[in-house]
Design an enzyme around this catalytic site. Structure first.
Site, PDB file in Angstrom:
ATOM      1  N   MET A  79       0.800  -1.225   0.000  1.00 40.58           N
ATOM      2  CA  MET A  79       0.000   0.000   0.000  1.00 40.58           C
ATOM      3  C   MET A  79       0.839   1.284   0.000  1.00 40.58           C
ATOM      4  SD  MET A  79      -2.896  -1.347  -0.432  1.00 40.58           S
ATOM      5  CE  MET A  79      -4.107  -0.046  -0.224  1.00 40.58           C
ATOM      6  N   LYS A  80       2.095   1.196  -0.468  1.00 37.77           N
ATOM      7  CA  LYS A  80       2.917   2.400  -0.586  1.00 37.77           C
ATOM      8  C   LYS A  80       3.282   2.609  -2.064  1.00 37.77           C
ATOM      9  CE  LYS A  80       3.663   3.336   3.900  1.00 37.77           C
ATOM     10  NZ  LYS A  80       2.612   2.461   4.406  1.00 37.77           N
ATOM     11  N   LEU A  82       5.824   3.257  -4.916  1.00 37.52           N
ATOM     12  CA  LEU A  82       7.255   3.009  -5.122  1.00 37.52           C
ATOM     13  C   LEU A  82       7.897   4.260  -5.717  1.00 37.52           C
ATOM     14  CD1 LEU A  82       6.826  -0.597  -6.524  1.00 37.52           C
ATOM     15  CD2 LEU A  82       7.817   0.033  -4.299  1.00 37.52           C
ATOM     16  N   ASN A  96       1.880  -5.034 -10.505  1.00 37.69           N
ATOM     17  CA  ASN A  96       0.993  -4.797  -9.358  1.00 37.69           C
ATOM     18  C   ASN A  96      -0.375  -5.374  -9.676  1.00 37.69           C
ATOM     19  OD1 ASN A  96       0.005  -3.442  -6.891  1.00 37.69           O
ATOM     20  ND2 ASN A  96      -1.065  -2.089  -8.323  1.00 37.69           N
ATOM     21  N   HIS A  98      -4.340  -4.739  -8.885  1.00 36.82           N
ATOM     22  CA  HIS A  98      -5.185  -3.629  -8.422  1.00 36.82           C
ATOM     23  C   HIS A  98      -6.651  -4.061  -8.451  1.00 36.82           C
ATOM     24  CE1 HIS A  98      -6.283   0.527  -7.676  1.00 36.82           C
ATOM     25  NE2 HIS A  98      -7.205   0.392  -8.613  1.00 36.82           N
ATOM     26  N   ALA A 131       5.854   5.383 -12.731  1.00 39.54           N
ATOM     27  CA  ALA A 131       5.940   6.446 -11.719  1.00 39.54           C
ATOM     28  C   ALA A 131       4.570   7.003 -11.322  1.00 39.54           C
ATOM     29  CB  ALA A 131       6.844   7.567 -12.232  1.00 39.54           C
TER      30      ALA A 131
HETATM   31  C1  GAR Z   1      -5.898  -6.835  -3.091  1.00 37.50           C
HETATM   32  O1  GAR Z   1      -7.255  -6.614  -3.377  1.00 37.50           O
HETATM   33  C2  GAR Z   1      -5.038  -5.905  -3.927  1.00 37.50           C
HETATM   34  O2  GAR Z   1      -5.514  -5.707  -5.222  1.00 37.50           O
HETATM   35  C3  GAR Z   1      -5.137  -4.649  -3.118  1.00 37.50           C
HETATM   36  O3  GAR Z   1      -4.983  -5.076  -1.793  1.00 37.50           O
HETATM   37  C4  GAR Z   1      -5.555  -6.388  -1.672  1.00 37.50           C
HETATM   38  C5  GAR Z   1      -4.551  -7.288  -0.992  1.00 37.50           C
HETATM   39  O4  GAR Z   1      -5.181  -8.403  -0.446  1.00 37.50           O
HETATM   40  N1  GAR Z   1      -4.133  -3.715  -3.504  1.00 37.50           N
HETATM   41  C6  GAR Z   1      -4.349  -2.400  -3.549  1.00 37.50           C
HETATM   42  O5  GAR Z   1      -5.402  -1.886  -3.245  1.00 37.50           O
HETATM   43  C7  GAR Z   1      -3.146  -1.601  -3.991  1.00 37.50           C
HETATM   44  N2  GAR Z   1      -3.531  -0.242  -4.265  1.00 37.50           N
HETATM   45  P1  GAR Z   1      -4.333  -9.452   0.444  1.00 37.50           P
HETATM   46  O6  GAR Z   1      -3.547  -8.673   1.475  1.00 37.50           O
HETATM   47  O7  GAR Z   1      -5.362 -10.355   1.039  1.00 37.50           O
HETATM   48  O8  GAR Z   1      -3.418 -10.189  -0.517  1.00 37.50           O
END
Ligand code: GAR
EC number: 2.1.2.2
Length: 188
Positions: A79-80, A82, A96, A98, A131
């Site tokens: 959630m950071k 890069l 990634n 999403h 980026a």
């Molecule tokens: C997933 O839904 C992923 O797409 C999202 O976090 C969740 C991780 O689930 N990522 C984001 O929102 C990135 N902006 P998990 O911790 O159960 O693998």
């Protein structure tokens, strides 16, 4: 792999490892359940917490990841954002997952934003990291239908079920050029 959360996508990748890919290192920015999952699977873990100096954190993260000599870096619930030091080294080999159909609903609250907008279909996108915020080239997408009674949690759970399969199939389709180290995906 880069993680911050519960790590169910990491778990799916760990459970489905075979000759096509192996998880070599799991890096988190904070203590989280994903690190425990990696530990249970016997995979090396590192934590690189973000301090007041974002540039130093970015460089440290790049160093830690570089030491594992990865062919590919997978951000799964990391959630950071890069930064430039990391992307100088790993842009083009960092992907990634999403929880929305990009370019709709980028950012940290994709599921909430899609629900608030009232879309009838959302889903999951696997994309290269650049980026920008969720702006890199799209590798694969999978739709999820929004039910009238969906909450943010129920919808996110449906999306994550799709993401767990999609990220595995994307990694299985990765092709690495041994000379250039460039990664391409044959996923459709
Ligand atoms: C997933 O839904 C992923 O797409 C999202 O976090 C969740 C991780 O689930 N990522 C984001 O929102 C990135 N902006 P998990 O911790 O159960 O693998």
């Amino acid at each position: 792999m880069l993680v911050s959360g519960t790590g169910t996508l990491l778990q799916s990748l760990l459970d489905n490892q075979d000759a096509r890919y192996r998880v070599r290192l799991v890096v988190a920015d904070k203590d989280c359940a994903a690190l425990e999952r990696a530990g249970m699977a016997g995979v090396e873990t590192r934590t690189v917490p973000l301090g007041p100096d974002r540039g130093a954190w970015d460089e440290q993260l790049a160093e830690v990841v570089a030491a594992a000599e990865p062919d590919l870096v997978v951000s799964a619930g990391f959630m950071k954002i890069l930064g430039p030091a990391f992307l100088d080294r790993f842009e083009g080999v960092t992907i990634n997952t999403h929880p929305a159909i990009l370019p709709s609903f980028p950012g940290a609250h994709a599921v909430r934003d899609a629900l608030a907008y009232g879309v009838k279909v959302t889903g999951s996108t696997v994309h290269f990291v650049d980026a920008g915020v969720d702006t890199g080239a799209i590798i694969a997408q999978q739709p999820v239908t929004v039910a009238p009674d969906d909450t943010e949690d129920s919808l996110h759970e449906k999306i994550k079920a799709v993401e767990r399969e999609l990220i595995v199939s994307v990694l299985r389709s990765a092709r690495i050029n041994p000379t250039s180290r460039k990664v391409t995906f044959t996923h459709e």
